[in-house]
Every structure is written in structure tokens, then in C-alpha cells.
Write an enzyme that holds these catalytic residues in place. Structure first.
Site, mmCIF file in Angstrom:
data_model
loop_
_atom_site.group_PDB
_atom_site.id
_atom_site.type_symbol
_atom_site.label_atom_id
_atom_site.label_comp_id
_atom_site.label_asym_id
_atom_site.label_seq_id
_atom_site.Cartn_x
_atom_site.Cartn_y
_atom_site.Cartn_z
ATOM 1 N N TYR A 37 -3.721 54.909 -3.876
ATOM 2 C CA TYR A 37 -4.050 56.049 -3.429
ATOM 3 C C TYR A 37 -5.445 56.425 -3.122
ATOM 4 O O TYR A 37 -5.774 56.851 -1.815
ATOM 5 C CB TYR A 37 -3.487 57.164 -4.438
ATOM 6 C CG TYR A 37 -3.696 58.598 -4.270
ATOM 7 C CD1 TYR A 37 -3.191 59.264 -2.990
ATOM 8 C CD2 TYR A 37 -4.588 59.173 -5.427
ATOM 9 C CE1 TYR A 37 -3.742 60.578 -2.877
ATOM 10 C CE2 TYR A 37 -4.611 60.653 -4.996
ATOM 11 C CZ TYR A 37 -4.232 61.503 -3.894
ATOM 12 O OH TYR A 37 -4.612 62.543 -3.811
HETATM 13 P P1 NAP Z 1 2.901 68.276 -2.528
HETATM 14 O O1 NAP Z 1 2.930 69.492 -3.426
HETATM 15 O O2 NAP Z 1 3.423 67.107 -2.988
HETATM 16 O O3 NAP Z 1 3.052 68.546 -1.119
HETATM 17 C C1 NAP Z 1 3.102 67.543 -0.195
HETATM 18 C C2 NAP Z 1 3.042 68.149 1.150
HETATM 19 O O4 NAP Z 1 3.039 67.105 1.933
HETATM 20 C C3 NAP Z 1 4.633 68.755 1.129
HETATM 21 O O5 NAP Z 1 4.435 69.767 2.215
HETATM 22 C C4 NAP Z 1 5.214 67.558 2.134
HETATM 23 O O6 NAP Z 1 6.417 67.836 2.848
HETATM 24 C C5 NAP Z 1 4.161 66.863 2.802
HETATM 25 N N1 NAP Z 1 4.411 65.452 3.236
HETATM 26 C C6 NAP Z 1 4.415 64.392 2.374
HETATM 27 N N2 NAP Z 1 4.805 63.426 2.983
HETATM 28 C C7 NAP Z 1 4.948 63.618 4.351
HETATM 29 C C8 NAP Z 1 5.464 63.202 5.132
HETATM 30 N N3 NAP Z 1 5.372 61.661 5.490
HETATM 31 N N4 NAP Z 1 5.652 63.856 6.549
HETATM 32 C C9 NAP Z 1 5.552 65.124 6.599
HETATM 33 N N5 NAP Z 1 5.108 65.583 5.635
HETATM 34 C C10 NAP Z 1 4.810 65.025 4.449
HETATM 35 O O7 NAP Z 1 1.361 68.001 -2.618
HETATM 36 P P2 NAP Z 1 -0.083 68.864 -2.986
HETATM 37 O O8 NAP Z 1 -0.240 68.351 -4.351
HETATM 38 O O9 NAP Z 1 -0.204 70.043 -2.577
HETATM 39 O O10 NAP Z 1 -1.229 67.806 -2.434
HETATM 40 C C11 NAP Z 1 -1.709 68.048 -1.026
HETATM 41 C C12 NAP Z 1 -2.776 67.223 -0.841
HETATM 42 O O11 NAP Z 1 -3.660 67.027 -1.695
HETATM 43 C C13 NAP Z 1 -2.357 65.739 -0.630
HETATM 44 O O12 NAP Z 1 -2.947 65.021 0.466
HETATM 45 C C14 NAP Z 1 -2.948 65.150 -1.726
HETATM 46 O O13 NAP Z 1 -3.265 63.770 -1.869
HETATM 47 C C15 NAP Z 1 -4.131 65.897 -2.268
HETATM 48 N N6 NAP Z 1 -4.518 66.044 -3.517
HETATM 49 C C16 NAP Z 1 -3.724 66.725 -4.359
HETATM 50 C C17 NAP Z 1 -4.090 66.836 -5.620
HETATM 51 C C18 NAP Z 1 -3.404 67.481 -6.771
HETATM 52 O O14 NAP Z 1 -3.591 67.361 -7.929
HETATM 53 N N7 NAP Z 1 -2.292 68.253 -6.397
HETATM 54 C C19 NAP Z 1 -5.638 66.176 -6.214
HETATM 55 C C20 NAP Z 1 -5.938 65.777 -5.057
HETATM 56 C C21 NAP Z 1 -5.653 65.572 -3.677
HETATM 57 P P3 NAP Z 1 7.919 68.127 2.406
HETATM 58 O O15 NAP Z 1 7.686 68.656 0.833
HETATM 59 O O16 NAP Z 1 8.406 69.121 3.296
HETATM 60 O O17 NAP Z 1 8.519 66.918 2.535
#
Ligand code: NAP
Length: 263
Positions: free
Chosen positions: A171
Site C-alpha cells: 500500500y
Molecule cells: P473507504 O471508506 O474504503 O472508501 C473507498 C472509496 O474508494 C469508496 O468510495 C470505494 O467505492 C472507492 N473505490 C475503491 N476501489 C475502487 C475501484 N476499484 N473503483 C472505483 N472506486 C473504488 O476509504 P477511505 O478510508 O475514505 O480512504 C480514501 C482514500 O484515503 C484512499 O485512497 C486511502 O488510501 C486514503 N487514506 C485513508 C486513510 C484512512 O485511515 N482512512 C489514511 C490514509 C490514506 P465503493 O465503496 O463504491 O466500491
């Protein structure tokens, strides 16, 4: 790919007076977590927002929430995994919203686990969603922004692209690629008016991290804030970088991680 279009009071003629009025944004991964919160925040400032994700039920709910608050949004279902899916989403978003002035590359996969337990399929999925798709979305959308002489791209990376964390190499390395691409695109498109920046979140409470339970708190403990973020705290920084308030900010990698990488 399916689309839904929403109409509302703003679209019906009451022009929005927010600072992003007249602009259109595409937010990937806007059906959940950080992306959803960012889509709502951009819409609240007057941007027409293309909400994208795989789950149409949640996507349409985000559009409904934006419309209820007086904004304008469209849902485009897209399973982002390759160049074609990225370019198709970009073309559809452009057709629906007229143009795309703001691109938020937020959709991401973050499986954790030992290197020896990682399958080739998982490796390819992570790099496809986290690197290849943002790459081709930018390839499709940045030239038109550059042509107009204005645009903003915000990439969502992670604090674990900054330091070695056991079980997070796949990741973190994919997001490290996105960090470098942020600077490369700033060099490539910045001179033509397109600002490209990144937000690097720390542990954040979202649907995607809900299953981590205490592990999320443990990961957050190492930083000065000592706690995970709420998605709105990450969205604030994304919206700032996307807005004209960040007019002199190019190629920045902004940590929004409770200070974790600073100490
Ligand atoms: P999340 O709640 O898991 O949401 C992920 C989103 O990405 C969902 O809307 C999902 O769509 C979409 N997605 C995933 N794979 C996809 C695909 N193949 N095609 C189209 N859409 C896709 O994630 P989050 O925690 O908000 O994280 C968002 C971003 O922040 C990510 O890039 C993650 O790496 C980054 N981030 C998160 C954290 C954390 O602690 N949460 C920390 C650092 C960075 P569906 O659900 O509709 O499938």
C-alpha cells in the site's frame, strides 16, 4: 457504467454564490469515507460534483444528500481498474458536468498484511487502483484544464508512504508512487495553470477502516494528536488545495496526519 443526474434549486436557476461556483469537480471514491465528505464539502462551496464509486446505492445517496443541501451532483458508477475505466469515467464526467476543473484522486485500496502473504492479483489490484487509474485520469483531464489555463488536481496519499511500516509495504509503495507523480504533474502542468498537490492523511475513521478497530487507534497513538482523524478533517485540506485560496501552492504534499510523520 450508469449515471444519474440530479436537478435542484441551484441547477434550476438560483446561481450558487460559493467560492467554487461555476466549477465542476470529479471525486473518485466518493461513495464512502474521505471521498464522500470531500464531495459534500466541494458542493457546499458551489462546485457541481461528479460523485464516483462502485456502489450505486451509496452513490445516489451522496447525490441526494448534496441536493438536499442545495448543491448539484451527478453519480457515475465506475469500477476503476485500468486505463479504459479511467478514461471512460473522465469522459462521462466531462459530458455530465460540462468540464472538469477539479479532480480529486481519492479512490484507493489499502490491504495490509505480510509481504509473503500477498498474491500477485492483490499486488496488481492495489497498483491499478492507486497508481494506474489516477495516472490515466490525469492523462485524460489535465490537458483540457491546461488548455483553459486553470484547474486543480488533489491526490490522496498516506502517511505510510513516508516511513516503513510492517505489513504496509504494498500500500505505502503505491502511494509513494502517487507522491512522486504529484510533483511530476506539478512540473508538467503547473506552468499552464493546473495546480497539482497531495494530501497525506493519517489514520482516519471511515467505512474503509471500520474493521481495523483498535488497530487504527494504535496506529494514531504515535503522533502528537494521538487519535485518528474524522474524514472532515482530511476533506478540509483537500478542499483548500482544490480552491483558489491555494493559488500559489503547487506540488505540495500536505501531511494531515495528526503530526505523525513530524515526530
Ligand atoms: P473507504 O471508506 O474504503 O472508501 C473507498 C472509496 O474508494 C469508496 O468510495 C470505494 O467505492 C472507492 N473505490 C475503491 N476501489 C475502487 C475501484 N476499484 N473503483 C472505483 N472506486 C473504488 O476509504 P477511505 O478510508 O475514505 O480512504 C480514501 C482514500 O484515503 C484512499 O485512497 C486511502 O488510501 C486514503 N487514506 C485513508 C486513510 C484512512 O485511515 N482512512 C489514511 C490514509 C490514506 P465503493 O465503496 O463504491 O466500491
Amino acid at each position: 457504467m450508469t449515471t444519474t443526474t440530479g436537478d435542484n434549486t441551484a441547477a434550476a436557476g438560483h446561481a450558487h454564490t460559493g467560492e467554487l461556483a461555476g466549477t465542476a469537480a470529479l471525486v473518485t471514491g466518493a461513495t464512502s469515507g474521505i471521498g464522500r465528505t470531500t464531495a459534500l464539502a466541494l458542493a457546499a462551496l458551489g462546485a457541481r460534483v461528479v460523485v464516483s464509486g462502485r456502489d450505486a446505492t451509496r452513490g445516489k445517496q451522496v447525490v441526494a444528500d448534496i441536493e438536499e443541501a442545495g448543491g448539484t451532483a451527478y453519480f457515475v458508477r465506475a469500477d476503476l481498474r485500468d486505463e479504459e475505466s479511467a478514461r471512460t469515467l473522465a469522459r462521462t464526467a466531462t459530458a455530465l458536468a460540462g468540464q472538469v476543473d477539479i479532480l480529486v484522486n481519492n479512490a484507493g485500496l489499502f490491504p495490509f498484511g505480510p509481504t509473503e502473504g500477498t498474491t500477485e492479483e492483490s499486488f496488481d489490484d492495489v497498483y491499478a487502483t492507486n497508481v494506474k487509474v489516477p495516472y490515466f485520469l490525469v492523462a485524460q483531464l489535465a490537458p483540457a484544464m491546461a488548455e483553459r489555463g486553470t484547474g486543480a488536481i488533489v491526490n490522496v496519499t498516506t502517511m505510510v508512504a513516508e516511513f516503513g511500516a510492517a505489513g504496509m509495504g504494498l500500500y505505502g509503495s503505491s502511494k509513494a508512487a502517487l507522491r512522486l507523480l504529484t510533483k511530476a504533474w506539478a512540473a508538467e502542468y503547473g506552468p499552464r495553470g493546473v495546480r497539482v498537490n497531495a494530501v497525506s492523511p493519517g489514520p482516519t475513521r471511515t467505512e474503509g477502516t471500520a474493521a481495523m478497530g483498535d488497530a487504527l487507534d494504535a496506529l494514531a497513538k504515535g503522533g502528537p494528536a494521538g487519535r485518528p482523524a474524522g474524514p472532515e478533517e482530511i476533506a478540509e485540506a483537500i478542499v483548500f488545495l482544490a480552491s483558489p485560496r491555494a493559488s500559489f501552492v503547487h506540488g505540495a504534499l500536505v501531511p494531515v496526519d495528526g503530526g505523525r510523520i513530524a515526530v
